[in-house]
Design an enzyme around this catalytic site. Sequence first.
Site, PDB file in Angstrom:
ATOM      1  N   ASP A  56      -6.118  26.978  32.542  1.00  0.00           N
ATOM      2  CA  ASP A  56      -5.530  26.447  33.037  1.00  0.00           C
ATOM      3  C   ASP A  56      -6.035  27.140  34.914  1.00  0.00           C
ATOM      4  O   ASP A  56      -5.682  28.212  35.161  1.00  0.00           O
ATOM      5  CB  ASP A  56      -3.727  25.660  33.410  1.00  0.00           C
ATOM      6  CG  ASP A  56      -3.714  24.951  34.971  1.00  0.00           C
ATOM      7  OD1 ASP A  56      -4.464  23.406  34.624  1.00  0.00           O
ATOM      8  OD2 ASP A  56      -2.891  24.928  36.113  1.00  0.00           O
ATOM      9  N   THR A  89     -10.087  21.727  39.023  1.00  0.00           N
ATOM     10  CA  THR A  89      -9.841  23.137  39.869  1.00  0.00           C
ATOM     11  C   THR A  89     -10.680  24.092  38.925  1.00  0.00           C
ATOM     12  O   THR A  89     -11.398  24.421  40.175  1.00  0.00           O
ATOM     13  CB  THR A  89      -8.605  23.698  39.672  1.00  0.00           C
ATOM     14  OG1 THR A  89      -7.767  23.882  38.733  1.00  0.00           O
ATOM     15  CG2 THR A  89      -7.486  23.181  41.130  1.00  0.00           C
ATOM     16  N   THR A  90     -10.901  24.092  38.468  1.00  0.00           N
ATOM     17  CA  THR A  90     -12.290  24.763  37.933  1.00  0.00           C
ATOM     18  C   THR A  90     -13.015  24.264  37.736  1.00  0.00           C
ATOM     19  O   THR A  90     -14.062  25.700  37.977  1.00  0.00           O
ATOM     20  CB  THR A  90     -12.122  25.325  35.775  1.00  0.00           C
ATOM     21  OG1 THR A  90     -10.218  25.583  35.435  1.00  0.00           O
ATOM     22  CG2 THR A  90     -12.623  25.850  35.505  1.00  0.00           C
ATOM     23  N   ASP A 381      -0.032  18.570  34.370  1.00  0.00           N
ATOM     24  CA  ASP A 381      -1.010  18.292  34.815  1.00  0.00           C
ATOM     25  C   ASP A 381      -1.182  16.637  34.231  1.00  0.00           C
ATOM     26  O   ASP A 381      -2.308  15.995  35.269  1.00  0.00           O
ATOM     27  CB  ASP A 381      -2.412  18.791  34.206  1.00  0.00           C
ATOM     28  CG  ASP A 381      -2.418  20.662  34.883  1.00  0.00           C
ATOM     29  OD1 ASP A 381      -1.693  20.668  36.383  1.00  0.00           O
ATOM     30  OD2 ASP A 381      -3.075  21.106  34.374  1.00  0.00           O
TER      31      ASP A 381
END
Length: 512
Positions: A56, A89-90, A381
Amino acid sequence: MFILDEDSERTAGRDAQQANIAAGKAIAEAVRTTLGPQGMDKMLVSDSGDVVITNDGATILSEMDIEHPAAQMLVDVADEQEAALGDGTTTAAILTGELLSAAEEFLDQDLHPRTIVEGYWEVERIAADAIDDCILDDDEFGEESLQQAVESAMTGKGTGSVAVDALAGTIIEAVERVDDDGTADRDAIAVEARTGRSASATEVVDGVLADADPVRDGMPERVDDATVAVIDGDLEQREPGVDTEYAISTDEQLSTAVAAEEETLVGYAESLATAGVDVAFVTGDIADRTASALASRGILAFEDVDGDAAAVAAATGASQVPGADEVEAGDPGSAGAIAVEAAGDDSVVRIEAGAGEPRATVVVRGSTEHALDEIERTVNDGIDVAVAAYNRREVVPGGGMVEVAVAERLREAAAGVEGRRQLAVEAAAEAFDAVPRALARSAGEDPIDTLVELRAANREGRAGLVIDGDVTVADPVEHGVLDPAAVKRESVRSAVEVATMILRIDDVISAD
């Protein structure tokens, strides 16, 4: 003449820009290989020996011991996106690194940072329009699309032995239980993590779970159709506001003092009983004599529930009051049932079907602490993604299809951008291509060949990288690979925001 302290350090001009860009690119590289359902995990070890294993992106960034201020800016923005939407976010980190890399080449060619920044602002606008054009039509969006979006967000993360579709179904059930006129409140869904069983035992509770034990044995363990009071204070003998001493010289005076204290402590229980309260949640302490009086009146009571008081009040519709004598007819809440249940060596209180706001709790199970931590992160998430898709009813094809579409739109629009800003827009197209390349690399495919195939397939229709045993270029919608449009928009916004903030810095001054 000295203006700064002699211990201060200053990095200015091109050196400052290079250092900040290098820090941002380093963060992007740290998470690049975690992207996608076949992304690799990272093992993070703290100074105390605590171990976190995850892929994550937000967790990796938050757990890293980052000192560089420019890198910390990227982490802060990633944290904001994670808190708001739970995903992307990645992708945002990768886009940021690529935008900074492109800007670095322009700076080497003496292109002014302001020109690059203005070009990236154009990129954000063009990308947002391209994402909107990728949103599925209303007739394509439905319950199945919501399920697929949640599954896509969770696939590849640590879900243990339980199937992703089962967890996604549990999450959607929780979201639907807190539906209020077609909108789900993310804050109304809590997640409770417990070890001791496999992840397949994860379930949804219609209501709230509070970590508390009854203050006294003999109290009922279940109350149906309960009237509930939430007291923000103590049910103990009140201490005087100033230091006071009482001189007691006779047995009669002692008896009077004891009787007065008894009347106060029993009076709390009597006030609650008079108000018709069946269950009391108290944020502070309950005196033993009060607890005994409550038990004798059949009232179930809990103390030290400060962390759960707000949720209990919201779920039951109770007003938080400062004392038992202020629980009036309009203040108590109600619940269909309140039950004390065993949870390992401790107890939890289950509050079901309250009269207040709709509430749901996802009880996440895991066989070990490490497995449970990762499943809990994945479920949180998934809930964020489910709420975003449920409330907005906007999803887009996944598998890198959106990024390919945005890149193509940027190339087409660059010719219409005036001046040197056009260079920044063209370079940003290459930055968006980095996302499908990273997906291909994580899946063990050649990134260049895959990108070429994706571009060609999208000119003829709708195509993304679909990973289902084999890796194929196909229509993501037909294979159930979907993402909330809000996640894509926020990833672009975050990437442009961080990149432009870093590019506008030309002086770094640090002091002890």
